[in-house]
Motif scaffolding. Sequence first.
Motif, PDB file in Angstrom:
ATOM      1  N   GLN A 172      -9.273  -4.065  10.643  1.00 17.39           N
ATOM      2  CA  GLN A 172     -10.028  -2.992   9.972  1.00 17.39           C
ATOM      3  C   GLN A 172      -9.793  -2.453   8.804  1.00 17.39           C
ATOM      4  OE1 GLN A 172     -10.170   0.123  13.098  1.00 17.39           O
ATOM      5  NE2 GLN A 172     -12.170  -0.581  13.792  1.00 17.39           N
ATOM      6  N   LEU A 173      -8.479  -3.044   8.225  1.00 14.71           N
ATOM      7  CA  LEU A 173      -7.963  -2.588   6.820  1.00 14.71           C
ATOM      8  C   LEU A 173      -8.864  -3.551   5.807  1.00 14.71           C
ATOM      9  CD1 LEU A 173      -4.180  -2.165   7.169  1.00 14.71           C
ATOM     10  CD2 LEU A 173      -6.104  -0.345   7.458  1.00 14.71           C
ATOM     11  N   PRO A 174      -9.105  -2.849   4.594  1.00 10.46           N
ATOM     12  CA  PRO A 174      -9.574  -3.707   3.529  1.00 10.46           C
ATOM     13  C   PRO A 174      -8.557  -4.521   3.010  1.00 10.46           C
ATOM     14  CG  PRO A 174      -9.061  -1.441   2.682  1.00 10.46           C
ATOM     15  CD  PRO A 174      -9.031  -1.424   4.316  1.00 10.46           C
ATOM     16  N   LYS A 175      -8.900  -5.598   2.278  1.00 13.79           N
ATOM     17  CA  LYS A 175      -7.959  -6.589   1.808  1.00 13.79           C
ATOM     18  C   LYS A 175      -6.898  -5.914   1.119  1.00 13.79           C
ATOM     19  CE  LYS A 175      -8.013 -11.122  -0.819  1.00 13.79           C
ATOM     20  NZ  LYS A 175      -8.795 -11.967  -1.604  1.00 13.79           N
ATOM     21  N   LEU A 176      -7.104  -4.727   0.254  1.00 19.79           N
ATOM     22  CA  LEU A 176      -6.342  -4.185  -0.569  1.00 19.79           C
ATOM     23  C   LEU A 176      -5.121  -3.752   0.263  1.00 19.79           C
ATOM     24  CD1 LEU A 176      -6.843  -1.667  -3.392  1.00 19.79           C
ATOM     25  CD2 LEU A 176      -5.151  -1.191  -1.731  1.00 19.79           C
ATOM     26  N   GLU A 177      -5.352  -3.144   1.515  1.00 21.13           N
ATOM     27  CA  GLU A 177      -4.347  -2.419   2.238  1.00 21.13           C
ATOM     28  C   GLU A 177      -3.731  -3.471   2.976  1.00 21.13           C
ATOM     29  OE1 GLU A 177      -5.814   0.790   4.472  1.00 21.13           O
ATOM     30  OE2 GLU A 177      -6.859   1.627   2.407  1.00 21.13           O
ATOM     31  N   LYS A 178      -4.344  -4.512   3.348  1.00 27.82           N
ATOM     32  CA  LYS A 178      -3.340  -5.755   4.102  1.00 27.82           C
ATOM     33  C   LYS A 178      -2.571  -6.453   3.061  1.00 27.82           C
ATOM     34  CE  LYS A 178      -7.006  -7.018   7.434  1.00 27.82           C
ATOM     35  NZ  LYS A 178      -8.295  -8.146   7.726  1.00 27.82           N
ATOM     36  N   LYS A 179      -2.804  -6.406   1.848  1.00 32.53           N
ATOM     37  CA  LYS A 179      -1.931  -6.963   0.842  1.00 32.53           C
ATOM     38  C   LYS A 179      -0.656  -5.962   0.669  1.00 32.53           C
ATOM     39  CE  LYS A 179      -4.614 -10.001  -1.937  1.00 32.53           C
ATOM     40  NZ  LYS A 179      -3.893 -10.932  -1.892  1.00 32.53           N
ATOM     41  N   ALA A 180      -1.092  -4.683   0.938  1.00 31.85           N
ATOM     42  CA  ALA A 180       0.144  -3.663   0.471  1.00 31.85           C
ATOM     43  C   ALA A 180       1.015  -3.776   1.852  1.00 31.85           C
ATOM     44  CB  ALA A 180      -0.293  -2.212   0.640  1.00 31.85           C
ATOM     45  N   ILE A 181       0.522  -3.982   2.934  1.00 30.98           N
ATOM     46  CA  ILE A 181       1.151  -4.274   4.206  1.00 30.98           C
ATOM     47  C   ILE A 181       2.223  -5.239   4.050  1.00 30.98           C
ATOM     48  CG2 ILE A 181       1.205  -4.543   6.839  1.00 30.98           C
ATOM     49  CD1 ILE A 181       0.392  -1.784   6.355  1.00 30.98           C
ATOM     50  N   ASP A 182       1.844  -6.328   3.622  1.00 32.96           N
ATOM     51  CA  ASP A 182       2.598  -7.647   3.395  1.00 32.96           C
ATOM     52  C   ASP A 182       3.641  -7.431   2.578  1.00 32.96           C
ATOM     53  OD1 ASP A 182       0.938  -8.766   5.326  1.00 32.96           O
ATOM     54  OD2 ASP A 182      -0.497  -9.791   3.824  1.00 32.96           O
ATOM     55  N   LEU A 183       3.389  -6.610   1.400  1.00 34.25           N
ATOM     56  CA  LEU A 183       4.526  -6.365   0.477  1.00 34.25           C
ATOM     57  C   LEU A 183       5.687  -5.688   1.080  1.00 34.25           C
ATOM     58  CD1 LEU A 183       2.343  -5.580  -2.667  1.00 34.25           C
ATOM     59  CD2 LEU A 183       3.526  -7.561  -2.352  1.00 34.25           C
ATOM     60  N   CYS A 184       5.504  -4.891   1.949  1.00 30.92           N
ATOM     61  CA  CYS A 184       6.544  -4.167   2.396  1.00 30.92           C
ATOM     62  C   CYS A 184       7.770  -4.926   2.919  1.00 30.92           C
ATOM     63  CB  CYS A 184       5.936  -3.120   3.373  1.00 30.92           C
ATOM     64  SG  CYS A 184       4.792  -1.762   3.118  1.00 30.92           S
ATOM     65  N   LYS A 185       8.819  -4.297   2.517  1.00 29.65           N
ATOM     66  CA  LYS A 185      10.012  -4.991   3.054  1.00 29.65           C
ATOM     67  C   LYS A 185      11.141  -3.935   3.430  1.00 29.65           C
ATOM     68  CE  LYS A 185      12.292  -5.042  -1.572  1.00 29.65           C
ATOM     69  NZ  LYS A 185      12.860  -5.933  -2.585  1.00 29.65           N
ATOM     70  N   GLY A 186      12.043  -4.573   4.232  1.00 26.48           N
ATOM     71  CA  GLY A 186      13.303  -3.632   4.461  1.00 26.48           C
ATOM     72  C   GLY A 186      12.980  -2.302   5.354  1.00 26.48           C
ATOM     73  N   LYS A 187      13.352  -1.302   4.840  1.00 28.56           N
ATOM     74  CA  LYS A 187      13.357   0.128   5.367  1.00 28.56           C
ATOM     75  C   LYS A 187      12.310   0.749   4.691  1.00 28.56           C
ATOM     76  CE  LYS A 187      16.591   4.083   6.277  1.00 28.56           C
ATOM     77  NZ  LYS A 187      17.595   4.605   6.004  1.00 28.56           N
ATOM     78  N   ILE A 188      11.218   1.140   5.185  1.00 26.32           N
ATOM     79  CA  ILE A 188       9.938   1.561   4.785  1.00 26.32           C
ATOM     80  C   ILE A 188       9.636   2.929   4.930  1.00 26.32           C
ATOM     81  CG2 ILE A 188       7.470   1.058   4.498  1.00 26.32           C
ATOM     82  CD1 ILE A 188       8.476  -1.401   6.181  1.00 26.32           C
ATOM     83  N   LEU A 189       9.305   3.953   3.786  1.00 25.59           N
ATOM     84  CA  LEU A 189       9.042   4.976   3.996  1.00 25.59           C
ATOM     85  C   LEU A 189       7.175   5.132   3.788  1.00 25.59           C
ATOM     86  CD1 LEU A 189       9.616   8.262   4.606  1.00 25.59           C
ATOM     87  CD2 LEU A 189       9.871   8.484   2.187  1.00 25.59           C
ATOM     88  N   ASP A 190       6.641   5.325   4.548  1.00 21.02           N
ATOM     89  CA  ASP A 190       4.905   5.721   4.326  1.00 21.02           C
ATOM     90  C   ASP A 190       4.947   7.147   4.099  1.00 21.02           C
ATOM     91  OD1 ASP A 190       2.173   5.659   4.436  1.00 21.02           O
ATOM     92  OD2 ASP A 190       2.106   5.157   6.593  1.00 21.02           O
ATOM     93  N   ILE A 191       4.340   7.497   2.669  1.00 21.41           N
ATOM     94  CA  ILE A 191       4.219   8.772   2.446  1.00 21.41           C
ATOM     95  C   ILE A 191       2.743   9.323   2.412  1.00 21.41           C
ATOM     96  CG2 ILE A 191       4.592  10.110   0.114  1.00 21.41           C
ATOM     97  CD1 ILE A 191       6.857   8.127  -0.441  1.00 21.41           C
ATOM     98  N   GLY A 192       2.812  10.387   3.129  1.00 18.77           N
ATOM     99  CA  GLY A 192       1.190  10.877   3.375  1.00 18.77           C
ATOM    100  C   GLY A 192       0.716  10.063   4.484  1.00 18.77           C
ATOM    101  N   ALA A 193       1.443   9.818   5.523  1.00 19.66           N
ATOM    102  CA  ALA A 193       1.130   8.738   6.608  1.00 19.66           C
ATOM    103  C   ALA A 193      -0.271   9.297   7.450  1.00 19.66           C
ATOM    104  CB  ALA A 193       2.156   8.376   7.424  1.00 19.66           C
ATOM    105  N   GLY A 194      -0.656  10.402   7.341  1.00 15.59           N
ATOM    106  CA  GLY A 194      -1.886  10.775   7.866  1.00 15.59           C
ATOM    107  C   GLY A 194      -1.910  10.467   9.441  1.00 15.59           C
ATOM    108  N   ALA A 195      -2.651   9.747  10.162  1.00  8.68           N
ATOM    109  CA  ALA A 195      -2.494   9.634  11.590  1.00  8.68           C
ATOM    110  C   ALA A 195      -1.440   8.665  11.923  1.00  8.68           C
ATOM    111  CB  ALA A 195      -3.910   9.198  11.992  1.00  8.68           C
ATOM    112  N   GLY A 196      -0.875   7.892  10.885  1.00  9.69           N
ATOM    113  CA  GLY A 196       0.191   6.965  11.317  1.00  9.69           C
ATOM    114  C   GLY A 196      -0.374   5.422  11.351  1.00  9.69           C
ATOM    115  N   SER A 197      -1.325   5.049  10.767  1.00 10.21           N
ATOM    116  CA  SER A 197      -2.162   3.726  11.312  1.00 10.21           C
ATOM    117  C   SER A 197      -1.375   2.648  10.646  1.00 10.21           C
ATOM    118  CB  SER A 197      -3.475   3.581  10.744  1.00 10.21           C
ATOM    119  OG  SER A 197      -4.331   4.383  11.759  1.00 10.21           O
ATOM    120  N   HIS A 198      -1.066   2.880   9.349  1.00  4.69           N
ATOM    121  CA  HIS A 198      -0.204   1.952   8.382  1.00  4.69           C
ATOM    122  C   HIS A 198       1.342   1.929   9.087  1.00  4.69           C
ATOM    123  CE1 HIS A 198      -3.478   3.160   5.229  1.00  4.69           C
ATOM    124  NE2 HIS A 198      -3.633   2.000   5.575  1.00  4.69           N
TER     125      HIS A 198
END
Length: 229
Positions: A44-70
């Motif tokens: 359900q993610l838009p293309k922009l957010e899918k691209k962001a997910i693909d860029l993540c590497k190593g140890k990740i901090l999701d800031i302002g994570a909301g309900a935690g979906s990403h």
Amino acid sequence: MIDLPGIAIKNFQDKTSRAKLYVHDTFGPKVEMPISLYFRTEKQLPKLEKKAIDLCKGKILDIGAGAGSHALILQSKSLDVTGLEISSAACEVMKDRGLKKVVCEDIFKYKDEKFDTLLLLMNGIGLCGDLDGFRKFLRKAETLLNENGILIFDSSDINYMYEDEELPQDHYYGEVTCRYEYQKEVTDWFNWLYLDFKTLEKITSEEGWKSELIYEDENDQYLVQLSKK
């Protein structure tokens, strides 16, 4: 300030309320913020957010994570991810949904660990409030990143919101005042930041970062990756 978005997220998760969450700003009538947006799957993610997910590497901090979906999507890919959120209600939801690492903290006060990727989506960078806040955030981000770490976020140029009006002279036009409404309650007004890419590029360069425009959609939203020069 009363945590209406967190309460809305918790009620949606617990199925205890069908009330809608609204955002008021200086541009006109209130706008609904569909609570289901906080609960999207990877499909359900838009293309922009899918691209962001693909860029993540190593140890990740999701800031302002909301309900935690990403964060949950990243965790499902066997990545080491922590969801950081100032809302205690939203943190409860993340834990209930199975996120293993949850930190309930203000990002500007957090200093316990370092990461390879800092991620802010759904215009999470808006929490900076204004241009000075953005500079402050970049300096904070530097203390949280390992060597060769990256900062990934999206924002948008809201020039179009002014239409025929002149841009404000007393402040940067992407500095907006907002408040939430939920179940007939409202929060105090707070500042939220939208950055056009040229302004972002100028400030990040002055603060010693290299910015790379990754993706731009048809709605003036864009994804950027920053790394230290």
